[in-house]
Motif scaffolding. Structure first.
Motif, PDB file in Angstrom:
ATOM      1  N   ALA A 107       3.893   1.554  -5.543  1.00 38.61           N
ATOM      2  CA  ALA A 107       3.601   2.826  -4.681  1.00 38.61           C
ATOM      3  C   ALA A 107       2.796   2.558  -3.462  1.00 38.61           C
ATOM      4  CB  ALA A 107       2.770   3.925  -5.798  1.00 38.61           C
ATOM      5  N   ALA A 108       1.942   1.765  -3.529  1.00 33.31           N
ATOM      6  CA  ALA A 108       1.101   1.561  -2.306  1.00 33.31           C
ATOM      7  C   ALA A 108       1.814   1.092  -1.218  1.00 33.31           C
ATOM      8  CB  ALA A 108      -0.051   0.783  -2.508  1.00 33.31           C
ATOM      9  N   THR A 109       2.876   0.026  -1.724  1.00 33.14           N
ATOM     10  CA  THR A 109       3.611  -0.402  -0.524  1.00 33.14           C
ATOM     11  C   THR A 109       4.463   0.840   0.181  1.00 33.14           C
ATOM     12  OG1 THR A 109       3.980  -2.639  -1.817  1.00 33.14           O
ATOM     13  CG2 THR A 109       5.668  -1.955   0.035  1.00 33.14           C
ATOM     14  N   ARG A 110       5.157   1.710  -0.668  1.00 31.32           N
ATOM     15  CA  ARG A 110       5.784   2.769  -0.168  1.00 31.32           C
ATOM     16  C   ARG A 110       5.012   3.683   0.848  1.00 31.32           C
ATOM     17  NH1 ARG A 110      10.389   4.207  -4.725  1.00 31.32           N
ATOM     18  NH2 ARG A 110      10.939   2.031  -4.957  1.00 31.32           N
ATOM     19  N   LEU A 111       3.685   3.862   0.261  1.00 36.33           N
ATOM     20  CA  LEU A 111       3.138   4.829   0.979  1.00 36.33           C
ATOM     21  C   LEU A 111       2.625   4.447   2.479  1.00 36.33           C
ATOM     22  CD1 LEU A 111       0.918   6.089  -1.772  1.00 36.33           C
ATOM     23  CD2 LEU A 111       2.738   7.357  -0.511  1.00 36.33           C
ATOM     24  N   THR A 112       2.417   2.950   2.502  1.00 34.64           N
ATOM     25  CA  THR A 112       1.911   2.418   3.743  1.00 34.64           C
ATOM     26  C   THR A 112       3.212   2.432   4.839  1.00 34.64           C
ATOM     27  OG1 THR A 112       2.424   0.327   2.961  1.00 34.64           O
ATOM     28  CG2 THR A 112       0.251   1.103   2.568  1.00 34.64           C
ATOM     29  N   HIS A 113       4.190   2.763   4.549  1.00 39.00           N
ATOM     30  CA  HIS A 113       5.585   2.857   5.643  1.00 39.00           C
ATOM     31  C   HIS A 113       5.678   4.253   6.016  1.00 39.00           C
ATOM     32  CE1 HIS A 113       5.813  -1.227   3.784  1.00 39.00           C
ATOM     33  NE2 HIS A 113       6.575  -1.397   4.923  1.00 39.00           N
TER      34      HIS A 113
ATOM     35  N   GLN B 299      11.649  -3.088   3.754  1.00 41.32           N
ATOM     36  CA  GLN B 299      10.324  -3.501   3.366  1.00 41.32           C
ATOM     37  C   GLN B 299       9.674  -2.645   2.445  1.00 41.32           C
ATOM     38  OE1 GLN B 299       8.320  -3.232   7.263  1.00 41.32           O
ATOM     39  NE2 GLN B 299       9.193  -5.203   7.836  1.00 41.32           N
ATOM     40  N   ALA B 300       9.929  -1.106   2.237  1.00 45.06           N
ATOM     41  CA  ALA B 300       9.309  -0.679   1.281  1.00 45.06           C
ATOM     42  C   ALA B 300       9.929  -0.466   0.078  1.00 45.06           C
ATOM     43  CB  ALA B 300       9.073   1.150   1.858  1.00 45.06           C
TER      44      ALA B 300
END
Length: 278
Positions: free
Chosen positions: A163-169, A209-210
């Motif tokens: 979740a964190a990876t997706r939310l940072t894009h 990336q996400a």
């Protein structure tokens, strides 16, 4: 006739709150073994036992100290949960109160199942128990916002994978929202790149990336999921699916579905309706 049971958020008793809790024991009393689709989030925390839940044609095992998150609109079925203990949290999309958790629940495809690391379990368990206590408070209690606050704490402690990876894009977040709004009409990644104002390579790189997928693959997966829902649960024909999903005719839809799944729509539909797992 649809085989799916549509569920609308209706809190038990006289409560008008946006968060409700129940035990797996209560779920067993209500569960008829059928397929369901809800207009609310279902978050389950498993203490012990084993079973499974199938979410949008993917079967996930239920084990001790694991969590399950089923977003609104996802088709799901509970199986073999006779000895599962734990709790479920039902909540509407607007229930979380923090910025981070509101963005988290806005994800269209949160991780459906994951194990809670041992070091995190005491924090998850404490947040969950506090939420259970507050949702059992008498109607009219002055602290009406506490369930929403404690839901946010529980979501933060559960920390769903990826979740964190997706939310940072931010580029992916814009793309994701646009796909959810327009995938029935637009199947080309170029449309989304143009609409969002990004070069196609820039957009595809952000999605990769996400999610680990190209922009095109993400769109294909989203359309395929919707096609499977329509074929399996709404019992639509290939021709009707083609119309609903924006294909020029049934033949083009059939080719698309075969490329994505390895089967023609009719064959896939017949296999699912015959009870074979997909």
């Amino acid at each position: 006739m649809s085989l799916i049971r549509q569920m609308t958020y209706q809190p038990a008793g006289h409560s008008a709150g946006s968060v409700e809790t129940m035990t797996f024991a209560r779920l067993r009393e209500l569960n008829d073994g059928g397929t369901q689709r809800a207009d609310f989030h279902v978050l389950a925390v498993v203490d012990a036992g084993s079973g499974s839940v199938t979410v949008d044609f993917r079967r996930h095992p239920l084990r001790a100290r694991s969590a399950v998150w089923i977003p609104p609109g996802a088709v799901h079925r509970w199986d073999d949960i006779s000895d599962v203990t734990g709790d479920l949290v039902l909540f509407v999309p607007t229930a979380p109160v923090t910025h981070a958790t509101r963005e988290l629940v806005a994800l269209p495809d949160p991780a459906a199942h994951w194990s809670v690391p041992g070091a995190d379990w005491p924090f998850v368990d404490t947040a969950r128990r506090h939420l259970l206590l507050e949702t059992s408070a008498p109607p009219g209690d002055a602290a009406g916002e506490l369930p929403e606050i404690l839901l946010s704490a529980l979501l933060a402690r559960l920390n769903p994978p990826h979740a964190a990876t997706r939310l940072t894009h931010p580029v992916f977040r814009l793309f994701r929202s646009s796909v959810e709004a327009h995938f029935r009409q637009h199947h080309d990644a170029g449309y989304y790149a143009h609409t969002l104002g990004y070069a196609p390579r820039t957009l595809s790189r952000a999605v990769q990336q996400a999610t680990g997928r190209t922009a095109k693959a993400y769109i294909v997966e989203r359309i395929t999921l919707e096609a499977k829902r329509l074929l399996a649960h709404d019992r639509l024909t290939a021709a009707r699916c083609a119309d609903v999903l924006g294909f020029s005719d049934a033949s083009n839809f059939s080719v698309f579905f075969h490329n994505a799944t390895g089967q023609r729509p009719g064959a896939w539909q017949a296999a699912v309706n015959a009870g074979r797992p997909r």
